[in-house]
Design a protein around this motif. Structure first.
Motif, PDB file in Angstrom:
ATOM      1  N   VAL A 158       0.819  -1.211   0.000  1.00  0.00           N
ATOM      2  CA  VAL A 158       0.000   0.000   0.000  1.00  0.00           C
ATOM      3  C   VAL A 158       0.856   1.267   0.000  1.00  0.00           C
ATOM      4  CG1 VAL A 158      -1.714   1.279   1.350  1.00  0.00           C
ATOM      5  CG2 VAL A 158      -1.911  -1.192   1.122  1.00  0.00           C
ATOM      6  N   ASN A 159       2.030   1.204   0.575  1.00  0.00           N
ATOM      7  CA  ASN A 159       2.836   2.417   0.748  1.00  0.00           C
ATOM      8  C   ASN A 159       3.005   3.273  -0.509  1.00  0.00           C
ATOM      9  OD1 ASN A 159       3.392   2.677   3.520  1.00  0.00           O
ATOM     10  ND2 ASN A 159       4.767   0.921   3.403  1.00  0.00           N
ATOM     11  N   PRO A 160       3.216   2.694  -1.692  1.00  0.00           N
ATOM     12  CA  PRO A 160       3.371   3.556  -2.873  1.00  0.00           C
ATOM     13  C   PRO A 160       2.109   4.361  -3.213  1.00  0.00           C
ATOM     14  CG  PRO A 160       4.156   1.324  -3.335  1.00  0.00           C
ATOM     15  CD  PRO A 160       3.475   1.280  -2.002  1.00  0.00           C
ATOM     16  N   HIS A 161       0.953   3.948  -2.699  1.00  0.00           N
ATOM     17  CA  HIS A 161      -0.314   4.591  -3.035  1.00  0.00           C
ATOM     18  C   HIS A 161      -0.780   5.599  -1.987  1.00  0.00           C
ATOM     19  CE1 HIS A 161      -0.594   1.644  -6.237  1.00  0.00           C
ATOM     20  NE2 HIS A 161      -0.322   0.716  -5.344  1.00  0.00           N
ATOM     21  N   ILE A 162      -0.073   5.672  -0.865  1.00  0.00           N
ATOM     22  CA  ILE A 162      -0.517   6.534   0.229  1.00  0.00           C
ATOM     23  C   ILE A 162      -0.606   8.007  -0.160  1.00  0.00           C
ATOM     24  CG2 ILE A 162       0.150   7.427   2.510  1.00  0.00           C
ATOM     25  CD1 ILE A 162       0.790   4.508   3.283  1.00  0.00           C
TER      26      ILE A 162
END
Length: 163
Positions: free
Chosen positions: A110-114
């Motif tokens: 998920v981190n790349p989309h935060i």
């Protein structure tokens, strides 16, 4: 009463993951083979933020205001539900101080989309993106999240009375 009346709210939600569905998270679609199953678009992050906001203002929960038995909410974009929740809060003189949330998910990462989620939520909420914290974690392959059967999320919010 002090000049500012602060309240804190908490939200928790889970959704089953199913192959072939779009995966809505934080108001954006995240590329994945599975998506969350639900009556609306099943955006677990927006749902917990809604519940936390409603709880802070003592306005019950998302299911009370937008029941899954009502066909008008079938497949609805959860950003519309969030906008409705904010309208309810602001009608009662509350404003959002900040949001702190955590998504529990093994895959996808998920981190790349935060940043995109923060920006999308900030636009819907009329807030600076810096006031919306989104974190992501796994459950170290434990439980339904670890087996990739579902996604869970938590949120805490601070609201304050302006009138």
């Amino acid at each position: 009463m002090p000049p500012f009346h602060f309240r804190v709210g908490f939200g928790y939600d889970v959704h089953q993951l199913q192959a072939g569905l779009p995966f809505w998270l934080g108001g954006i679609t995240v590329p994945h083979t599975h998506g969350a199953l639900g009556h609306s678009d099943a955006d677990v992050l927006i749902h917990v933020i809604c519940d936390a906001l409603l709880g802070a203002a003592n306005l019950r929960d998302i299911g009370f205001h937008f029941p899954d038995t009502d066909p008008q909410y079938k497949g609805i974009d959860s950003k519309k539900l969030l906008a409705g929740v904010l309208r309810l809060l602001r009608e009662r003189g509350y404003e959002v101080g900040n949001v702190d949330s955590t998504i529990c998910l093994e895959r996808p990462k998920v981190n790349p989309h935060i940043p995109a989620m923060q920006q999308t939520l900030a636009e819907v909420m009329g807030l600076d993106a810096d006031l919306i914290s989104i974190k992501a974690t796994t459950t170290e392959k434990l439980g339904f999240v670890g087996r990739q059967e579902g996604v869970a999320a938590y949120a805490t919010v601070l609201v304050y009375k302006t009138a």
